[in-house]
Design a protein around this motif. Structure first.
Motif, PDB file in Angstrom:
ATOM      1  N   LEU A 192       0.700  -1.196  -0.193  1.00 42.10           N
ATOM      2  CA  LEU A 192       0.051  -0.121   0.164  1.00 42.10           C
ATOM      3  C   LEU A 192       0.718   1.353  -0.140  1.00 42.10           C
ATOM      4  N   ASN A 193       0.218   2.369  -0.657  1.00 43.32           N
ATOM      5  CA  ASN A 193       1.124   3.485  -0.372  1.00 43.32           C
ATOM      6  C   ASN A 193      -0.183   4.611  -0.956  1.00 43.32           C
ATOM      7  N   VAL A 194       0.097   5.922  -0.597  1.00 43.42           N
ATOM      8  CA  VAL A 194      -0.737   7.153  -0.945  1.00 43.42           C
ATOM      9  C   VAL A 194      -0.236   7.957  -1.893  1.00 43.42           C
ATOM     10  N   VAL A 195      -1.036   8.279  -2.801  1.00 39.08           N
ATOM     11  CA  VAL A 195      -0.629   9.229  -3.806  1.00 39.08           C
ATOM     12  C   VAL A 195      -1.976  10.210  -4.059  1.00 39.08           C
ATOM     13  N   ASP A 196      -1.570  11.662  -4.115  1.00 37.63           N
ATOM     14  CA  ASP A 196      -2.522  12.621  -4.296  1.00 37.63           C
ATOM     15  C   ASP A 196      -3.706  12.461  -3.254  1.00 37.63           C
ATOM     16  N   GLY A 197      -3.449  11.776  -2.009  1.00 35.32           N
ATOM     17  CA  GLY A 197      -4.371  11.746  -1.052  1.00 35.32           C
ATOM     18  C   GLY A 197      -5.181  10.485  -1.234  1.00 35.32           C
ATOM     19  N   ASN A 198      -4.983   9.601  -2.032  1.00 36.59           N
ATOM     20  CA  ASN A 198      -5.730   8.289  -2.289  1.00 36.59           C
ATOM     21  C   ASN A 198      -4.816   7.119  -2.194  1.00 36.59           C
ATOM     22  N   LEU A 199      -5.468   6.041  -1.767  1.00 39.37           N
ATOM     23  CA  LEU A 199      -4.750   4.834  -1.367  1.00 39.37           C
ATOM     24  C   LEU A 199      -4.478   4.063  -2.635  1.00 39.37           C
ATOM     25  N   VAL A 200      -3.313   3.742  -2.990  1.00 39.03           N
ATOM     26  CA  VAL A 200      -2.836   2.887  -4.012  1.00 39.03           C
ATOM     27  C   VAL A 200      -2.239   1.686  -3.723  1.00 39.03           C
ATOM     28  N   VAL A 201      -1.948   0.618  -4.748  1.00 34.45           N
ATOM     29  CA  VAL A 201      -1.215  -0.464  -4.410  1.00 34.45           C
ATOM     30  C   VAL A 201       0.145  -0.336  -5.566  1.00 34.45           C
ATOM     31  N   GLU A 202       1.187  -0.513  -4.857  1.00 40.33           N
ATOM     32  CA  GLU A 202       2.456  -0.403  -5.646  1.00 40.33           C
ATOM     33  C   GLU A 202       2.454  -1.527  -6.669  1.00 40.33           C
ATOM     34  N   GLU A 203       3.339  -1.417  -7.966  1.00 41.42           N
ATOM     35  CA  GLU A 203       3.188  -2.287  -9.101  1.00 41.42           C
ATOM     36  C   GLU A 203       3.556  -3.733  -8.706  1.00 41.42           C
ATOM     37  N   LYS A 204       4.443  -3.916  -7.834  1.00 39.78           N
ATOM     38  CA  LYS A 204       4.997  -5.057  -7.598  1.00 39.78           C
ATOM     39  C   LYS A 204       4.006  -6.047  -6.799  1.00 39.78           C
ATOM     40  N   GLY A 205       2.945  -5.447  -6.285  1.00 41.01           N
ATOM     41  CA  GLY A 205       1.774  -5.868  -5.482  1.00 41.01           C
ATOM     42  C   GLY A 205       0.498  -6.376  -6.370  1.00 41.01           C
ATOM     43  N   ILE A 206       0.701  -6.204  -7.671  1.00 36.93           N
ATOM     44  CA  ILE A 206      -0.265  -6.406  -8.660  1.00 36.93           C
ATOM     45  C   ILE A 206      -1.085  -7.720  -8.580  1.00 36.93           C
ATOM     46  N   TYR A 207       0.093  -8.853  -8.552  1.00 38.35           N
ATOM     47  CA  TYR A 207      -0.421 -10.317  -8.384  1.00 38.35           C
ATOM     48  C   TYR A 207      -1.150 -10.706  -6.848  1.00 38.35           C
ATOM     49  N   SER A 208      -0.931  -9.736  -6.040  1.00 39.34           N
ATOM     50  CA  SER A 208      -1.466 -10.213  -4.543  1.00 39.34           C
ATOM     51  C   SER A 208      -2.945  -9.370  -4.902  1.00 39.34           C
ATOM     52  N   ILE A 369      -9.334   0.393  -7.642  1.00 40.51           N
ATOM     53  CA  ILE A 369      -8.136  -0.271  -7.189  1.00 40.51           C
ATOM     54  C   ILE A 369      -6.979   0.307  -8.153  1.00 40.51           C
ATOM     55  N   ASN A 370      -6.218   1.381  -7.769  1.00 43.43           N
ATOM     56  CA  ASN A 370      -5.196   1.861  -8.738  1.00 43.43           C
ATOM     57  C   ASN A 370      -3.878   1.238  -8.440  1.00 43.43           C
ATOM     58  N   ILE A 371      -3.169   0.998  -9.366  1.00 35.98           N
ATOM     59  CA  ILE A 371      -1.753   0.320  -9.255  1.00 35.98           C
ATOM     60  C   ILE A 371      -0.827   1.672  -9.592  1.00 35.98           C
ATOM     61  N   LEU A 372      -0.118   1.700  -8.855  1.00 40.03           N
ATOM     62  CA  LEU A 372       1.133   2.678  -8.774  1.00 40.03           C
ATOM     63  C   LEU A 372       2.200   2.067  -9.558  1.00 40.03           C
ATOM     64  N   ARG A 373       2.530   2.542 -10.938  1.00 37.67           N
ATOM     65  CA  ARG A 373       3.603   2.073 -11.925  1.00 37.67           C
ATOM     66  C   ARG A 373       5.125   2.623 -11.156  1.00 37.67           C
ATOM     67  N   LYS A 374       6.085   2.215 -11.697  1.00 32.76           N
ATOM     68  CA  LYS A 374       7.393   2.573 -11.474  1.00 32.76           C
ATOM     69  C   LYS A 374       7.484   4.057 -11.978  1.00 32.76           C
ATOM     70  N   ASN A 375       6.947   4.550 -13.058  1.00 30.44           N
ATOM     71  CA  ASN A 375       6.803   5.786 -13.494  1.00 30.44           C
ATOM     72  C   ASN A 375       6.056   6.615 -12.831  1.00 30.44           C
ATOM     73  N   ARG A 376       5.314   6.522 -11.940  1.00 25.86           N
ATOM     74  CA  ARG A 376       4.634   7.128 -10.891  1.00 25.86           C
ATOM     75  C   ARG A 376       3.337   7.357 -11.321  1.00 25.86           C
ATOM     76  N   LYS A 377       2.969   6.642 -12.553  1.00 23.48           N
ATOM     77  CA  LYS A 377       1.566   6.782 -13.115  1.00 23.48           C
ATOM     78  C   LYS A 377       0.618   5.654 -12.718  1.00 23.48           C
TER      79      LYS A 377
END
Length: 409
Positions: A192-208, A369-377
């Motif tokens: 988990l992480n937070v981007v622009d005030g919203n909860l997101v999941v980092e890209e390496k967590g996509i399979y989880s 559910i938003n995934i946070l890619r390594k390019n921060r998108k």
């Protein structure tokens, strides 16, 4: 504050030791409103399908709070700022998120109190407790209602990937023995992480996340919407409906004072007041089970038969179909049961009926559910995943059922 000689930990079969973060949480857990959750089944009548499913809302609330502690610790480590007051607000909000459930949880959600969901009653409990605790729950209520400025705090309590879901899937899987529902909640929280005030999941967590959504689908079709569980819930709903009906006709129906209040009065959201809340807080599974055991011997054929069916697990036959039930088939069973037991059309509908169940494992249009890619998108998990079936999981699946006595065939 917590007395050092008092119990500060709970031993949980899922996570091991669960610690109580502060004195307010300790006092809330000790309050009769919360202790009532020990007498509310987490999974309704699912134990009639899965014998181990006897855990309660009390277990689930503590487990959700434990995951919230883990999530906050992780987010703080990643540099997300959460004040001590906000932490306490989150602990309270997640601890009390299900406090408004009535007997057998979802099974009787619209039977005891009509057109009112448990979230509304949870809020009534929280506001009552806020007065008792001199305003200490104000921030928790704001977070619970989604009004607080930091959106991710509400998302930790209520979203597609909240601590509530992370606990109940893992817990329900454990107690039912349905391994397909077991998720790695610790791994998901770590991503988990937070981007622009919203909860997101980092890209390496996509399979989880994929595993989580698939597990949710399995649990709904294999457990929560299991056809035997469906017919058991329908029997319970119809038992209460029939008892209310004959009570209003002047027949004597013995039950607890708390249950009697909700049978005699039509309680809805608009007239759910302080008196109603006080009586509701005394109502749990025990009231309903005791009444059903007593009503087995009632002179009303419909009520006594329905109660015997539920108590002795002699259920109606249930058939699931992908298309609506043929009216001619329904009528055929209606006619047979009506003649065999000399019932009126209305009485027969208690034993022969149809319905439908719906499930959407991932509601991407409600709160995705938003995934946070390594390019921060950010990208929606259904688009980011290479699993084609994730898009299918965002579509509503509808199944139709018919129930009728086994001896009517």
């Amino acid at each position: 504050m917590i007395n050092s000689r008092k119990l500060k930990i709970f031993n949980d079969p899922i996570y091991g030791f669960i610690t109580i973060p502060n004195g307010l949480i300790f006092d809330l857990i000790n309050h009769p409103y919360f202790q009532r959750l020990r007498r509310i089944s987490q999974m309704g009548l699912s134990y009639l399908v899965y014998p181990g499913a006897h855990h309660t809302r009390f277990h689930h609330a503590l487990g959700s709070m434990h995951l919230m502690q883990n999530a906050l610790q992780l987010l703080e480590y990643k540099g997300v700022e959460v004040s001590e007051e906000e932490k306490e607000g989150l602990y309270v909000a997640i601890l009390l998120h299900d406090i408004g459930h009535g007997p057998f949880s979802h099974a009787m959600e619209h039977s005891i109190v009509e057109s009112t969901d448990h979230e509304h009653i949870s809020l009534q409990f929280m506001e009552a407790l806020n007065k008792i605790f001199n305003g200490r729950l104000t921030l928790a209520i704001s977070i619970f209602k989604g009004e607080y400025e930091k959106r991710f705090l509400n998302q930790l309590v209520s979203s597609q990937l909240d601590m509530d879901r992370l606990d109940y899937l893992k817990r329900d899987s454990f107690y039912t023995g349905v391994a397909e529902g077991n998720i790695n909640s610790e791994r998901l929280i770590t991503m988990l992480n937070v981007v622009d005030g919203n909860l997101v999941v980092e890209e390496k967590g996509i399979y989880s996340v994929e595993k989580f959504l698939m597990a949710r689908r399995f649990m709904y079709w294999q457990v929560y919407l299991h056809k035997t569980g469906i017919v058991a819930e329908q029997l319970l709903i119809r038992i209460l409906k029939r008892a209310k009906e004959i009570m209003h006709e002047g027949q004597i129906v013995v039950c607890s004072n708390a249950l009697r209040y909700f049978m005699e009065h039509r309680i809805e959201k608009k007239n759910f007041n302080k008196e109603t809340l006080s009586i509701f807080s005394k109502l749990d599974d025990v009231d309903v089970l005791a009444a059903i055991k007593s009503w087995q011997d009632h002179t009303d054929f419909v009520l006594s038969t329905l109660c015997e069916m539920l108590i002795n697990r002699q259920f109606l036959k249930v058939k699931l179909k992908n298309s609506p039930i043929d009216k001619a088939v329904l009528q055929k069973h209606m006619d047979r049961v009506k003649v065999k037991h000399n019932l009126s059309d209305h009485e027969t509908t208690y034993f022969v009926f149809e319905g439908k169940i719906e499930n959407k494992a991932y509601d991407r249009h409600h709160q995705n559910i938003n995934i946070l890619r390594k390019n921060r998108k950010l990208i929606d998990v259904a688009k980011a995943s290479d699993q084609l079936n994730l898009k299918a999981l965002s579509k509503t699946v509808t199944k139709y059922y018919i129930c009728y006595p086994k001896d009517s065939v």
